[in-house]
Design a protein around this motif. Structure first.
Motif, PDB file in Angstrom:
ATOM      1  N   TRP A 197      -9.635  -5.288  -5.339  1.00  0.00           N
ATOM      2  CA  TRP A 197      -9.368  -5.112  -3.911  1.00  0.00           C
ATOM      3  C   TRP A 197      -8.695  -6.353  -3.328  1.00  0.00           C
ATOM      4  O   TRP A 197      -8.913  -6.708  -2.169  1.00  0.00           O
ATOM      5  N   TYR A 198      -7.871  -6.984  -4.161  1.00  0.00           N
ATOM      6  CA  TYR A 198      -7.191  -8.205  -3.730  1.00  0.00           C
ATOM      7  C   TYR A 198      -6.392  -7.997  -2.456  1.00  0.00           C
ATOM      8  O   TYR A 198      -6.164  -8.940  -1.680  1.00  0.00           O
ATOM      9  N   HIS A 199      -5.921  -6.750  -2.213  1.00  0.00           N
ATOM     10  CA  HIS A 199      -5.054  -6.508  -1.060  1.00  0.00           C
ATOM     11  C   HIS A 199      -5.770  -6.813   0.252  1.00  0.00           C
ATOM     12  O   HIS A 199      -5.128  -7.175   1.237  1.00  0.00           O
ATOM     13  N   TRP A 200      -7.105  -6.700   0.307  1.00  0.00           N
ATOM     14  CA  TRP A 200      -7.817  -7.064   1.530  1.00  0.00           C
ATOM     15  C   TRP A 200      -7.479  -8.499   1.935  1.00  0.00           C
ATOM     16  O   TRP A 200      -7.266  -8.789   3.110  1.00  0.00           O
ATOM     17  N   PHE A 201      -7.438  -9.366   0.962  1.00  0.00           N
ATOM     18  CA  PHE A 201      -7.256 -10.794   1.233  1.00  0.00           C
ATOM     19  C   PHE A 201      -5.777 -11.164   1.317  1.00  0.00           C
ATOM     20  O   PHE A 201      -5.406 -12.041   2.108  1.00  0.00           O
ATOM     21  N   PHE A 202      -4.952 -10.476   0.556  1.00  0.00           N
ATOM     22  CA  PHE A 202      -3.514 -10.704   0.651  1.00  0.00           C
ATOM     23  C   PHE A 202      -2.991 -10.215   1.991  1.00  0.00           C
ATOM     24  O   PHE A 202      -2.231 -10.915   2.675  1.00  0.00           O
ATOM     25  N   PHE A 203      -3.393  -9.007   2.403  1.00  0.00           N
ATOM     26  CA  PHE A 203      -2.933  -8.453   3.672  1.00  0.00           C
ATOM     27  C   PHE A 203      -3.355  -9.314   4.861  1.00  0.00           C
ATOM     28  O   PHE A 203      -2.726  -9.278   5.915  1.00  0.00           O
ATOM     29  N   ALA A 204      -4.442 -10.069   4.704  1.00  0.00           N
ATOM     30  CA  ALA A 204      -4.930 -10.894   5.809  1.00  0.00           C
ATOM     31  C   ALA A 204      -4.127 -12.174   5.982  1.00  0.00           C
ATOM     32  O   ALA A 204      -4.306 -12.874   6.990  1.00  0.00           O
ATOM     33  N   GLN A 205      -3.244 -12.491   5.033  1.00  0.00           N
ATOM     34  CA  GLN A 205      -2.434 -13.703   5.151  1.00  0.00           C
ATOM     35  C   GLN A 205      -1.325 -13.496   6.186  1.00  0.00           C
ATOM     36  O   GLN A 205      -0.920 -12.373   6.475  1.00  0.00           O
ATOM     37  N   ARG A 206      -0.814 -14.592   6.671  1.00  0.00           N
ATOM     38  CA  ARG A 206       0.197 -14.528   7.725  1.00  0.00           C
ATOM     39  C   ARG A 206       1.598 -14.398   7.122  1.00  0.00           C
ATOM     40  O   ARG A 206       1.976 -15.185   6.243  1.00  0.00           O
ATOM     41  N   ASP A 207       2.337 -13.392   7.541  1.00  0.00           N
ATOM     42  CA  ASP A 207       3.763 -13.190   7.256  1.00  0.00           C
ATOM     43  C   ASP A 207       4.082 -12.799   5.815  1.00  0.00           C
ATOM     44  O   ASP A 207       4.963 -11.961   5.584  1.00  0.00           O
ATOM     45  N   LYS A 208       3.413 -13.384   4.834  1.00  0.00           N
ATOM     46  CA  LYS A 208       3.792 -13.142   3.441  1.00  0.00           C
ATOM     47  C   LYS A 208       3.678 -11.680   3.016  1.00  0.00           C
ATOM     48  O   LYS A 208       4.568 -11.169   2.334  1.00  0.00           O
ATOM     49  N   PRO A 209       2.604 -10.966   3.376  1.00  0.00           N
ATOM     50  CA  PRO A 209       2.536  -9.562   2.942  1.00  0.00           C
ATOM     51  C   PRO A 209       3.643  -8.703   3.536  1.00  0.00           C
ATOM     52  O   PRO A 209       4.167  -7.809   2.855  1.00  0.00           O
ATOM     53  N   GLU A 210       4.022  -8.947   4.794  1.00  0.00           N
ATOM     54  CA  GLU A 210       5.143  -8.200   5.378  1.00  0.00           C
ATOM     55  C   GLU A 210       6.406  -8.388   4.541  1.00  0.00           C
ATOM     56  O   GLU A 210       7.122  -7.432   4.254  1.00  0.00           O
ATOM     57  N   ARG A 211       6.684  -9.627   4.156  1.00  0.00           N
ATOM     58  CA  ARG A 211       7.894  -9.919   3.388  1.00  0.00           C
ATOM     59  C   ARG A 211       7.849  -9.236   2.031  1.00  0.00           C
ATOM     60  O   ARG A 211       8.857  -8.688   1.566  1.00  0.00           O
ATOM     61  N   ALA A 212       6.688  -9.244   1.392  1.00  0.00           N
ATOM     62  CA  ALA A 212       6.560  -8.622   0.078  1.00  0.00           C
ATOM     63  C   ALA A 212       6.702  -7.102   0.158  1.00  0.00           C
ATOM     64  O   ALA A 212       7.436  -6.491  -0.628  1.00  0.00           O
ATOM     65  N   ILE A 213       6.026  -6.499   1.114  1.00  0.00           N
ATOM     66  CA  ILE A 213       6.041  -5.034   1.228  1.00  0.00           C
ATOM     67  C   ILE A 213       7.412  -4.530   1.630  1.00  0.00           C
ATOM     68  O   ILE A 213       7.956  -3.593   1.030  1.00  0.00           O
ATOM     69  N   LEU A 214       7.999  -5.147   2.651  1.00  0.00           N
ATOM     70  CA  LEU A 214       9.267  -4.650   3.188  1.00  0.00           C
ATOM     71  C   LEU A 214      10.450  -4.928   2.266  1.00  0.00           C
ATOM     72  O   LEU A 214      11.522  -4.343   2.440  1.00  0.00           O
ATOM     73  N   ALA A 215      10.263  -5.777   1.271  1.00  0.00           N
ATOM     74  CA  ALA A 215      11.322  -5.962   0.270  1.00  0.00           C
ATOM     75  C   ALA A 215      11.534  -4.693  -0.542  1.00  0.00           C
ATOM     76  O   ALA A 215      12.649  -4.421  -0.994  1.00  0.00           O
ATOM     77  N   ASP A 216      10.474  -3.892  -0.714  1.00  0.00           N
ATOM     78  CA  ASP A 216      10.590  -2.633  -1.458  1.00  0.00           C
ATOM     79  C   ASP A 216       9.377  -1.760  -1.125  1.00  0.00           C
ATOM     80  O   ASP A 216       8.447  -1.624  -1.931  1.00  0.00           O
ATOM     81  N   PRO A 217       9.344  -1.159   0.069  1.00  0.00           N
ATOM     82  CA  PRO A 217       8.168  -0.373   0.480  1.00  0.00           C
ATOM     83  C   PRO A 217       7.844   0.769  -0.471  1.00  0.00           C
ATOM     84  O   PRO A 217       6.664   1.066  -0.710  1.00  0.00           O
ATOM     85  N   ASP A 218       8.872   1.417  -1.020  1.00  0.00           N
ATOM     86  CA  ASP A 218       8.619   2.565  -1.892  1.00  0.00           C
ATOM     87  C   ASP A 218       7.895   2.139  -3.167  1.00  0.00           C
ATOM     88  O   ASP A 218       7.004   2.849  -3.659  1.00  0.00           O
ATOM     89  N   ALA A 219       8.242   0.979  -3.703  1.00  0.00           N
ATOM     90  CA  ALA A 219       7.558   0.490  -4.884  1.00  0.00           C
ATOM     91  C   ALA A 219       6.137   0.064  -4.548  1.00  0.00           C
ATOM     92  O   ALA A 219       5.208   0.279  -5.334  1.00  0.00           O
ATOM     93  N   TRP A 220       5.959  -0.533  -3.355  1.00  0.00           N
ATOM     94  CA  TRP A 220       4.633  -1.023  -2.978  1.00  0.00           C
ATOM     95  C   TRP A 220       3.665   0.129  -2.742  1.00  0.00           C
ATOM     96  O   TRP A 220       2.559   0.143  -3.281  1.00  0.00           O
ATOM     97  N   TYR A 221       4.067   1.118  -1.961  1.00  0.00           N
ATOM     98  CA  TYR A 221       3.140   2.175  -1.571  1.00  0.00           C
ATOM     99  C   TYR A 221       3.176   3.386  -2.497  1.00  0.00           C
ATOM    100  O   TYR A 221       2.181   4.084  -2.642  1.00  0.00           O
ATOM    101  N   ALA A 222       4.316   3.678  -3.077  1.00  0.00           N
ATOM    102  CA  ALA A 222       4.423   4.663  -4.165  1.00  0.00           C
ATOM    103  C   ALA A 222       3.762   6.004  -3.862  1.00  0.00           C
ATOM    104  O   ALA A 222       2.920   6.483  -4.610  1.00  0.00           O
ATOM    105  N   GLY A 223       4.118   6.635  -2.754  1.00  0.00           N
ATOM    106  CA  GLY A 223       3.607   7.966  -2.461  1.00  0.00           C
ATOM    107  C   GLY A 223       4.230   9.014  -3.357  1.00  0.00           C
ATOM    108  O   GLY A 223       5.305   8.821  -3.939  1.00  0.00           O
ATOM    109  N   ASP A 224       3.545  10.141  -3.488  1.00  0.00           N
ATOM    110  CA  ASP A 224       3.993  11.227  -4.356  1.00  0.00           C
ATOM    111  C   ASP A 224       4.173  12.488  -3.509  1.00  0.00           C
ATOM    112  O   ASP A 224       3.190  13.112  -3.110  1.00  0.00           O
ATOM    113  N   PRO A 225       5.425  12.901  -3.222  1.00  0.00           N
ATOM    114  CA  PRO A 225       5.627  14.067  -2.357  1.00  0.00           C
ATOM    115  C   PRO A 225       5.068  15.356  -2.938  1.00  0.00           C
ATOM    116  O   PRO A 225       4.668  16.253  -2.200  1.00  0.00           O
TER     117      PRO A 225
END
Length: 302
Positions: A148-176
């Protein structure tokens, strides 16, 4: 999706909420988790309407097409207390003075907060695939930090936005195929929108701060959930791996508790809507008095 439902934008004060609602009968508020929208319930909501309930499916503030509030230093604008207040106002505006609150994932924390802060209005509570934030943090070990590392990564300032928005589809990987095309389209729109991504991360930043503080204050004051409560967990998720018996944790918060496992992965509303709707329907049809682990409905109780 949501054939026969009204799709509206309703002002609840600081923000407006996108909400779909329909049906006729006792009202049920369905609260989604991260990074979903109210569309995650698109297979469950019609089944509950067919069972005789009025169903309300909002996008929480910060999520989906609902409003995004200005960010505060302590992230209180996205606290579960604030989100719960939005949803209580929403239900009141829709004419529902009393209702059942059903929450999954991050939504289960909001549903818990509704039951604690608006006890006179929440007649039944359903929480799914989560334990109170303070309970999770108090049990945090190396396995939790790894899985559950994302709890602590998401709580950081600015860095998670930069990581996610660089490739949202790869990060969230939904399945239609699994989610349904229209539900996936809303999910994709949300997870590719920078403002929504930032607001969703604020949910986690509030979680490690003000939300944990609010729960610890409740525990210190001896506050518990007054209404009957149902805990549902996915058999292919990690509730039992992380917590052993999650029902034992929830009983500290909700004395009138029972639990039912759902054969599913984490997103049970999308993966096994029939079993989920049956469990919720059976629980909501039971008498309102708390009854710990008695009776049976929609699945094998534990």
């Amino acid at each position: 999706m949501f054939e026969g439902f009204r799709d509206e934008w309703i002002d609840v004060g600081e923000v407006g909420l996108r909400v779909r609602h329909g049906g006729d009968g006792p009202p049920v508020l369905l609260i989604h988790g991260h990074p979903r929208t109210g569309a995650t319930w698109h297979r469950v909501a019609p089944l509950l309407v067919a069972a005789g309930f009025t169903v309300v499916c909002p996008d929480m503030r910060g999520y989906g097409r609902s409003g995004k509030a200005p960010i505060e230093d302590d992230h209180l604008q996205q606290s579960k207390r604030t989100v719960a207040r939005d949803l209580h106002t929403l239900m009141t505006k829709l004419g529902h003075d009393q209702y059942a609150a059903v929450g999954h994932d991050r939504g289960c924390y909001v549903a818990l907060r509704l039951a604690l802060d608006h006890a006179g209005s929440v007649r039944k509570l359903v929480v799914m695939d989560g334990v109170p934030i303070s309970e999770a943090l108090s049990r945090c070990d190396a396995r939790f930090a790894r899985d559950w590392y994302h709890w602590f990564f998401f709580a950081q300032r600015d860095k998670p936005e930069r990581a996610i928005l660089a490739d949202p589809d790869a990060w969230y990987a939904g399945d239609p195929t699994r989610m349904g095309e229209e539900n996936y389209a809303e999910f994709w729109e949300a997870t590719n929108d920078p403002d929504t991504v930032k607001a969703m991360l604020e949910d986690y930043r509030a979680g490690l701060g003000v939300d944990n503080d609010h729960e610890l204050a409740d525990r210190a004051a001896g506050h518990t959930v007054a209404c009957p409560t149902l805990f549902l967990w996915s058999t292919r998720d990690d509730m039992e791996v992380l917590y052993g018996d999650p029902l034992a944790i929830w009983r500290r918060w909700a004395p009138g508790l029972r639990g039912v496992p759902i054969e599913s992965g984490h997103h049970m509303a999308e993966e096994n809507p029939e079993a989920l709707a049956a469990a919720v329907t059976g629980f909501l049809r039971q008498p309102d008095r708390p009854s710990s682990d008695s009776g049976q409905f929609g699945g094998e109780p534990r």
